[in-house]
Design a protein around this motif. Structure first.
Motif, PDB file in Angstrom:
ATOM      1  N   PHE A 171       0.827  -1.202   0.000  1.00 56.17           N
ATOM      2  CA  PHE A 171       0.000   0.000   0.000  1.00 56.17           C
ATOM      3  C   PHE A 171       0.866   1.259   0.000  1.00 56.17           C
ATOM      4  CE2 PHE A 171      -2.228   3.437   2.219  1.00 56.17           C
ATOM      5  CZ  PHE A 171      -3.202   3.661   1.272  1.00 56.17           C
ATOM      6  N   PHE A 229      -1.059   8.302  -5.300  1.00 59.60           N
ATOM      7  CA  PHE A 229      -2.081   8.925  -4.485  1.00 59.60           C
ATOM      8  C   PHE A 229      -2.273  10.386  -4.840  1.00 59.60           C
ATOM      9  CE2 PHE A 229      -3.985   9.905  -0.429  1.00 59.60           C
ATOM     10  CZ  PHE A 229      -4.577   8.714  -0.094  1.00 59.60           C
ATOM     11  N   PHE A 240      -7.957  11.566   4.832  1.00 60.43           N
ATOM     12  CA  PHE A 240      -8.004  10.173   4.433  1.00 60.43           C
ATOM     13  C   PHE A 240      -7.351   9.272   5.479  1.00 60.43           C
ATOM     14  CE2 PHE A 240      -5.541   6.735   2.650  1.00 60.43           C
ATOM     15  CZ  PHE A 240      -6.578   5.893   2.323  1.00 60.43           C
ATOM     16  N   LEU A 262     -13.495   5.900   8.437  1.00 53.45           N
ATOM     17  CA  LEU A 262     -13.622   4.699   7.634  1.00 53.45           C
ATOM     18  C   LEU A 262     -12.308   3.930   7.645  1.00 53.45           C
ATOM     19  CD1 LEU A 262     -15.852   3.443   5.978  1.00 53.45           C
ATOM     20  CD2 LEU A 262     -14.947   4.600   3.980  1.00 53.45           C
ATOM     21  N   VAL A 284     -11.605  -3.606  -3.979  1.00 53.10           N
ATOM     22  CA  VAL A 284     -10.148  -3.509  -3.973  1.00 53.10           C
ATOM     23  C   VAL A 284      -9.454  -4.820  -3.601  1.00 53.10           C
ATOM     24  CG1 VAL A 284     -10.249  -1.046  -3.450  1.00 53.10           C
ATOM     25  CG2 VAL A 284     -10.020  -2.676  -1.588  1.00 53.10           C
ATOM     26  N   GLY A 285     -10.222  -5.799  -3.134  1.00 53.76           N
ATOM     27  CA  GLY A 285      -9.630  -7.093  -2.797  1.00 53.76           C
ATOM     28  C   GLY A 285      -9.284  -7.209  -1.323  1.00 53.76           C
ATOM     29  N   ALA A 306     -17.321   6.504   1.258  1.00 56.94           N
ATOM     30  CA  ALA A 306     -16.575   5.299   0.892  1.00 56.94           C
ATOM     31  C   ALA A 306     -16.078   5.335  -0.549  1.00 56.94           C
ATOM     32  CB  ALA A 306     -17.439   4.065   1.104  1.00 56.94           C
ATOM     33  N   ASP A 317     -15.091   8.006  -2.231  1.00 57.67           N
ATOM     34  CA  ASP A 317     -13.903   8.827  -2.144  1.00 57.67           C
ATOM     35  C   ASP A 317     -12.755   7.977  -1.601  1.00 57.67           C
ATOM     36  OD1 ASP A 317     -12.858  11.274  -2.565  1.00 57.67           O
ATOM     37  OD2 ASP A 317     -13.218  12.022  -0.528  1.00 57.67           O
ATOM     38  N   PHE A 318     -13.094   7.211  -0.563  1.00 61.98           N
ATOM     39  CA  PHE A 318     -12.105   6.376   0.096  1.00 61.98           C
ATOM     40  C   PHE A 318     -11.536   5.316  -0.846  1.00 61.98           C
ATOM     41  CE2 PHE A 318     -10.813   2.757   2.613  1.00 61.98           C
ATOM     42  CZ  PHE A 318     -10.059   3.339   3.609  1.00 61.98           C
ATOM     43  N   THR A 366      -9.548   6.677  -3.506  1.00 65.41           N
ATOM     44  CA  THR A 366      -8.314   7.254  -2.998  1.00 65.41           C
ATOM     45  C   THR A 366      -7.267   6.180  -2.710  1.00 65.41           C
ATOM     46  OG1 THR A 366      -9.611   9.008  -1.980  1.00 65.41           O
ATOM     47  CG2 THR A 366      -7.354   8.819  -1.287  1.00 65.41           C
ATOM     48  N   ILE A 367      -7.676   5.105  -2.028  1.00 65.56           N
ATOM     49  CA  ILE A 367      -6.666   4.085  -1.726  1.00 65.56           C
ATOM     50  C   ILE A 367      -6.251   3.352  -2.994  1.00 65.56           C
ATOM     51  CG2 ILE A 367      -7.194   3.664   0.708  1.00 65.56           C
ATOM     52  CD1 ILE A 367      -8.727   1.184  -0.141  1.00 65.56           C
ATOM     53  N   ALA A 368      -7.102   3.352  -3.973  1.00 65.67           N
ATOM     54  CA  ALA A 368      -6.765   2.675  -5.214  1.00 65.67           C
ATOM     55  C   ALA A 368      -7.073   3.614  -6.375  1.00 65.67           C
ATOM     56  CB  ALA A 368      -7.570   1.383  -5.328  1.00 65.67           C
ATOM     57  N   PRO A 369      -6.140   4.546  -6.673  1.00 68.13           N
ATOM     58  CA  PRO A 369      -6.429   5.548  -7.707  1.00 68.13           C
ATOM     59  C   PRO A 369      -6.758   4.908  -9.048  1.00 68.13           C
ATOM     60  CG  PRO A 369      -4.315   6.005  -6.611  1.00 68.13           C
ATOM     61  CD  PRO A 369      -4.784   4.675  -6.113  1.00 68.13           C
ATOM     62  N   LEU A 393      -8.693   2.579  -9.541  1.00 66.26           N
ATOM     63  CA  LEU A 393     -10.121   2.276  -9.574  1.00 66.26           C
ATOM     64  C   LEU A 393     -10.902   3.394 -10.255  1.00 66.26           C
ATOM     65  CD1 LEU A 393     -12.440   0.420  -8.659  1.00 66.26           C
ATOM     66  CD2 LEU A 393     -12.431   1.618  -6.471  1.00 66.26           C
ATOM     67  N   ARG A 394     -10.507   4.619  -9.947  1.00 64.60           N
ATOM     68  CA  ARG A 394     -11.165   5.774 -10.525  1.00 64.60           C
ATOM     69  C   ARG A 394     -11.052   5.733 -12.061  1.00 64.60           C
ATOM     70  NH1 ARG A 394      -9.470  10.320 -12.493  1.00 64.60           N
ATOM     71  NH2 ARG A 394     -10.903  12.083 -12.421  1.00 64.60           N
ATOM     72  N   GLY A 405      -3.009  -3.780  -8.786  1.00 64.23           N
ATOM     73  CA  GLY A 405      -3.029  -3.739  -7.334  1.00 64.23           C
ATOM     74  C   GLY A 405      -4.403  -4.017  -6.740  1.00 64.23           C
ATOM     75  N   LEU A 406      -5.384  -4.118  -7.586  1.00 69.02           N
ATOM     76  CA  LEU A 406      -6.749  -4.304  -7.083  1.00 69.02           C
ATOM     77  C   LEU A 406      -7.093  -5.790  -7.002  1.00 69.02           C
ATOM     78  CD1 LEU A 406      -8.615  -1.574  -9.133  1.00 69.02           C
ATOM     79  CD2 LEU A 406      -7.640  -1.419  -6.860  1.00 69.02           C
ATOM     80  N   ALA A 407      -8.336  -6.024  -6.652  1.00 67.38           N
ATOM     81  CA  ALA A 407      -8.829  -7.396  -6.557  1.00 67.38           C
ATOM     82  C   ALA A 407      -8.386  -8.193  -7.780  1.00 67.38           C
ATOM     83  CB  ALA A 407     -10.346  -7.372  -6.462  1.00 67.38           C
ATOM     84  N   VAL A 441     -14.657  -6.266 -10.570  1.00 68.79           N
ATOM     85  CA  VAL A 441     -13.849  -5.114 -10.974  1.00 68.79           C
ATOM     86  C   VAL A 441     -12.847  -5.548 -12.025  1.00 68.79           C
ATOM     87  CG1 VAL A 441     -12.118  -3.433 -10.260  1.00 68.79           C
ATOM     88  CG2 VAL A 441     -14.031  -3.933  -8.784  1.00 68.79           C
TER      89      VAL A 441
END
Lengths: 391, 348
Positions: A121, A129, A176, A181, A212-213, B118, B120-121, B124-127, B129-130, B188-190, B195
């Motif tokens: 991460f 990011f 963030f 959350l 995201v997995g 969520a 946004d979240f 954010t953690i997985a750009p 994804l956007r 990096g995602l699932a 997805v």
């Protein structure tokens, strides 16, 4: 023809010469010439006797080459200037991952640092990011300021979607990393205070997990616990770092071009700086198209166009016709530029402006940067007598 | 669209088969304007085109001097010959909700997700994804066929496409490679699940023959350099690049001899003064001096522009030009530019 210029031109030399001035931040929307402006200001400061470093975020090699450097990295490199130069110019390009690594290594013991740096991460956070680049630019700025080695640091801000991203980055990152959350997702199931919120939240986690997995959530979990242990509340740190921007030794130069979108962004930025208590040194208006002084400057676009049409009907004076048409176009462009500038100045009458007329070609070398510096410092038409300093 | 026959081959011919047109370019080159003009030109002659905006800056609304557009496809521009351009200002949050509804049938979850921040979240953690959500939206619109409910899944495979073409006003050149490289974005995602499938479907469309990335450039060194670099980057990623659209091209007022004379300051000053006198200008001699300076600056610039144009032509991509419009703004400007593109063969 001169714009309604309320508070006089921006005094670039006074800005650069003031020994209390330690940081100049160049900001504005993408494609307005921030990087070149920052480099030109840095060069001018060095030639006026200050030990200066320019931090750029622009990976374009052209800028490095214009300063005689093969490439730039995260460490300031000295630019070779003529021997009699009283100051020094150094330049570097922000490497956000390297800067982030240094911040982690500085604050964590080696074992904990490894734990953070090796987490997948962390890779996302330090490279992809949104907000990291802006935030790390300010971290790096803080490091350089701390070192005490520099009289003046000139910063070029990242090419964000919006100029305001630069100011909002720490809040975004902090919001963030410290978010409810985030806490919920990273706490062992069912133990956090949010468990009282019930099924709604667990469904949300399950959806995020699907998106995201599960592995990703695990990485995130171990990352935050290690990060927490080292940094405590991140938002607090981010806010402390950003206080540097409110320091009286810091000034912002808003960079724009005379196009509606860029001017709108510039006006937003000026307003925001004022409301955040950050000092705006002035507005640099790049790539403008002033008319030459003399009778031509007084000939309006409609009049020129009509005269050209009259000549076209006779067909006898093609050269004068072309000259008048060209002038009509230029006078029209100039009129629109002044209108855009006037709109900003009406809303923000205290803003001082420095106008840099469009050059025929791009900047390739120190001579070009020096020329931009001259224009910034008042050889431009808004800034003073257009006849002076053009040689 | 083949009614107009017997036309000489034009630069656009190589791009005519594509259905997803992604427009990129250096910031400040006029991407949004060029994308809107391209969409309008492609819709001319009765076509239906979707113009998709993905940067969340309401560029189309501001171009057309309108209030912000919603995340909803609606007809906004009409094209010559009865065509329509619908516009969608895509935002990742709405795209995610649509997507959840589509795959999980959970509308309620979407609302809960928004409330907790969520989306946004997650983005954010997985750009990545956007980007996947936005490219996914574009490719879904490309594949969509007319049918009940308008959904791809409910329309029979043989029915006509909802849109003849989709034009995306894309991210600037600096970000376009990362944006479109959907496969590595989701690395990096699932690793499995919806997805991933979604991303793979999007990637198939983006890498196919039916997708082209066009570059907007100006006759200036930096935008031209970025175009060159961008074409190289995308080709290395295995994506198909389309045309180079040179924006804001000025009409040339002087012939070659005139330009040369202006450049070398050897213009016929007497002829210029005589012309200005004939036009009834006051102080014709003084005016001639000023205009001579303007002509000189113009000729120097024209010389540099010619060099840049040559460089762009040598890239091997079809080159189209969009004229500089000093007076027209908003929709009128878009229509003008669309017409210019039609004349260069777009949409036939």
């Amino acid at each position: 023809m001169s714009p309604a210029h309320r508070s006089g031109p921006m005094d670039v030399d006074a800005l650069l010469d003031d020994p209390a001035r330690r940081i100049v931040v160049c900001c504005g929307s993408g494609g307005v010439g921030k990087t070149t402006t920052a480099a030109a200001l840095g060069l001018r400061a060095a030639e006026r006797g200050r030990r200066t470093v320019v931090i750029t975020v622009d990976p374009a090699r052209r800028l490095a080459q214009s300063m005689g450097l093969e490439s730039l990295d995260n460490t300031p490199r000295r630019v070779l200037l003529p021997e009699n130069t009283p100051g020094e110019l150094h330049a570097m390009m922000l490497d956000m991952k390297r800067t982030f690594d240094q911040v982690v290594e500085e604050h964590a013991d080696p074992a904990r640092a490894r734990q953070i740096l090796d987490n997948p991460f962390y890779e996302t956070l330090s490279t992809g990011f949104s907000g990291t680049q802006e935030y790390m630019a300010v971290e790096r700025l803080g490091q350089l300021r701390e070192s005490g080695e520099w009289d003046l640091i000139v910063v070029d801000t990242p090419p964000s979607r919006s100029a305001l991203d630069f100011l909002d980055a720490p809040e975004r990152l902090g919001r963030f990393l410290d978010s409810k959350l985030m806490r919920f997702l990273t706490e062992p199931a069912g133990s956090g205070p949010l468990r009282l919120l019930g099924a709604g939240v667990s469904m949300v986690t399950s959806v995020i997990g699907k998106l995201v997995g599960a592995q990703f959530l695990n990485d995130l979990r171990s990352f935050t616990s290690a990060f927490e242990a080292v940094f405590g509340g991140f938002q607090e740190r981010a806010e402390r770092t950003y206080q540097l921007l409110q320091d009286p030794g810091t000034a912002f130069v808003v960079v724009s071009v005379p196009e509606p979108d860029a001017m709108r962004e510039a006006a937003f930025f000026v307003r925001r700086l004022a409301s955040d208590g950050m000092p705006t040194a002035g507005l640099v208006l790049n790539r403008t198209h002033p008319l030459p002084e003399g009778p031509a400057a007084r000939l309006g676009p409609e009049e020129a166009e009509q005269a050209a049409q009259a000549l076209a009907r006779t067909g006898k004076h093609p050269l004068a016709e072309a000259a008048l048409r060209l002038h009509a176009e230029r006078a029209h462009v100039r009129g629109r530029e002044l209108l855009l500038l006037d709109r900003v100045l009406t809303a923000h009458p205290d803003v001082r402006v420095s106008e840099v007329a469009a050059l025929a070609g791009d900047v390739h070398d120190l001579t070009g940067l020096r020329r931009i510096g001259d224009l910034l410092a008042g050889a431009g038409p808004v800034g003073g007598d257009p006849a002076a300093g053009t040689g | 669209m083949s009614e107009r026959e017997h036309r000489s081959p034009g630069p656009w011919d190589a791009c005519a088969g594509a259905r997803l047109h992604i427009v990129t370019g250096k910031g400040g080159t006029g991407k949004t304007t060029a994308a809107a003009a391209l969409a309008t030109a492609l819709a001319s002659g009765g076509g239906r085109v979707l113009l998709l905006e993905v940067e969340g800056r309401q560029g189309v609304a501001s171009l057309l001097e309108r209030s912000p557009l919603p995340h909803e496809e609606r007809p906004v521009l009409s094209a010559a010959g009865g065509g329509t351009v619908s516009v969608l200002a895509a935002d990742p949050e709405s795209a995610l909700k649509e997507y959840l509804e589509l795959f999980y049938g959970i509308r309620r979850a979407g609302r809960a997700l928004s409330r907790l921040g969520a989306v946004d979240f997650a983005t954010t953690i997985a750009p990545g994804l956007r980007d996947v959500l936005l490219t996914g939206k574009a490719t879904e619109a490309v594949r969509r066929r007319k049918g009940r409910g308008g959904r791809t899944s409910s329309a029979p495979a043989g029915s006509p496409f909802t849109y003849d073409a989709v034009v995306m006003d894309g991210p600037p050149t600096g970000r376009i490679g990362r944006f479109l490289d959907v496969n590595s974005e989701v690395a990096g995602l699932a690793k499995a699940g919806p997805v991933h499938d979604h991303a793979e479907r999007a990637a198939r469309v983006i890498r196919s023959e039916s997708t082209l990335v066009h570059f907007v450039a100006l006759l200036e060194e930096m935008p031209a350099q970025e175009t060159r670099d961008g074409i190289g980057e995308l080709s290395a990623l295995g994506l198909n690049t389309g045309a180079v659209l040179i924006n804001m091209v000025r009409p040339e007022l002087l012939d070659d001899a005139g330009l040369e004379a202006a450049r070398t300051n050897t213009l016929d000053r007497d002829a210029l003064t005589a012309g200005l006198t004939a036009a009834g200008m006051s102080d014709p001699a003084g005016l001639a001096t000023g205009l001579e300076d303007e002509l000189h600056a113009h000729a120097v610039r024209a010389g540099l522009e010619a060099g840049v144009r040559e460089g762009l032509a040598s890239l091997g991509s079809p080159v189209l030009e969009l004229p500089l419009l000093e007076r027209a703004t908003g929709e009128r400007a878009v229509q003008h530019l669309a017409h210019a593109l039609t004349e260069q063969g777009v949409g036939r």
